[in-house]
Design an enzyme around this catalytic site. Structure first.
Site, PDB file in Angstrom:
ATOM      1  N   LYS A 253       0.824  -1.224   0.000  1.00 50.89           N
ATOM      2  CA  LYS A 253       0.000   0.000   0.000  1.00 50.89           C
ATOM      3  C   LYS A 253       0.848   1.260   0.000  1.00 50.89           C
ATOM      4  CE  LYS A 253       0.591   1.239   4.484  1.00 50.89           C
ATOM      5  NZ  LYS A 253       0.598   2.487   5.238  1.00 50.89           N
TER       6      LYS A 253
ATOM      7  N   THR B  81      -4.088   5.369   3.345  1.00 45.56           N
ATOM      8  CA  THR B  81      -2.748   5.818   2.959  1.00 45.56           C
ATOM      9  C   THR B  81      -2.757   6.531   1.612  1.00 45.56           C
ATOM     10  OG1 THR B  81      -1.891   3.909   4.151  1.00 45.56           O
ATOM     11  CG2 THR B  81      -0.343   5.069   2.764  1.00 45.56           C
TER      12      THR B  81
END
Length: 338
Positions: free
Chosen positions: A198, A255
């Protein structure tokens, strides 16, 4: 740790950055006795005496029960839970120094999200290798856990992954507070991969944000990034459902979307035309994806997994390819079914 519950455990948190400090606060608020190790004595003093980490969490009042020290031996003395919260690429060197100090039965919890350069090992694998701990004593935490929001006690959830369910439940109890809700998951591989990849996808999202692109672009990158992560996970034996949960989709969305994300913010600077070196000079905290993108790509290639977004980020961060060229290359890939 208490075999029935992790509450009241003696914990050492090694690493006084924003997430290490925040998680130390969470542990204190959950009833643990916590010592935080800061590399610099002046930072340890500020945390212990002024109840604040001025470098990484300015303005956040830390609890009285949180002790800090620059001496790792002092931090680790009689610890039942050892939390590792250093940059992922520095873990090995730090652990070599700390390993002789680790209490022999302590549970080791990794907060780090990365793949080691050169070895392509996940953080838990590095921990097991250096410490000799069995997989039943090593766990990882992953989820949408932007440090400052949690330090401000905004509601958040996370995943604690461990092969040993009882250990996972002890850790769950050790950090469960009114504002922080941990879930357990036996899929350590999937949780660690979700946390590492991620960061790379967030760099891609930041790059396109810096170039002025909007929500459709970000949503497309998040979705294809999740597919890329799941493909790698399948090749490494992860559970597919992990990537639909907090350690997969949840962490990815946070994120890729938040200005508090170091990786997304770093990517924005690249998208606005900065070089990696220029962006590094303006960044105090570590954007893990900048280094880990290479090891993530190496891991994918070793298992025959197609990872076009990761490859594009590597080209921008390490091969000098302009951001605009990265977007052009992604969009001109061969058309195929989803």
């Amino acid at each position: 740790m208490n075999p029935q519950s992790g509450q009241g455990a003696r914990a050492a948190v090694l690493g006084a950055g924003s997430w290490g400090t925040t998680f130390a606060k969470v542990l204190v608020d959950a009833g643990c006795a916590v010592t935080l190790h800061a590399r610099r004595p002046e930072l340890a003093r500020a945390i212990s005496e002024d109840r604040e980490n001025p470098d990484y969490l300015p303005g956040i009042r830390l609890p009285k029960g949180l002790r800090a020290t620059a001496d790792p031996a002092e931090a680790l003395r009689a610890a039942e839970l050892v939390v590792l919260a250093v940059p992922s690429q520095s873990l090995r060197d730090n652990l070599v120094q700390w390993a002789p100090l680790l209490p022999p039965d302590a549970v080791l919890l990794s907060l780090m999200k990365g793949i080691e350069l050169g070895t392509t090992k996940r953080m838990s694998q590095v921990v097991c290798e250096i410490t000799g701990a069995g997989p039943d004593r090593v766990a990882a935490m992953s989820g949408p856990n932007l440090a400052r929001e949690i330090a401000e006690e905004q509601p958040a959830a996370t995943v604690i992954a461990c092969a040993d369910q009882q250990r996972a439940e002890q850790l769950q109890a050790a950090c469960h507070t009114p504002y922080f809700r941990p879930y357990t998951n036996p899929d350590l591989v999937g949780c660690e991969l979700g946390g590492a990849v991620k960061n790379v996808i967030a760099l891609a999202c930041g790059i396109t944000e810096g170039m002025g692109f909007g929500d459709n672009t970000r949503a497309s990158l998040i979705t294809r990034g999740l597919a890329e992560t799941a493909r790698l996970g399948a090749a490494l034996g992860a559970e597919p459902t992990t990537f639909a949960g907090l350690a997969g989709l949840g962490d990815l969305v946070a994120t890729c979307s938040s200005p508090l994300s170091r990786n997304r913010t770093f990517g924005e600077k690249l998208g606005r035309g900065m070089t990696v070196e220029q962006a590094l000079q303006t960044t105090r905290q570590v954007a893990e994806g900048v280094k880990s993108c290479r090891s993530v790509l190496d891991l994918g290639r070793a298992h025959g997994v197609d990872m076009p977004l990761t490859e594009a980020v590597v080209r921008v961060c390490h091969e000098g390819v302009p951001a605009a060229q990265m977007v052009k290359e992604i969009m001109s890939r061969e058309a195929k079914p989803e």
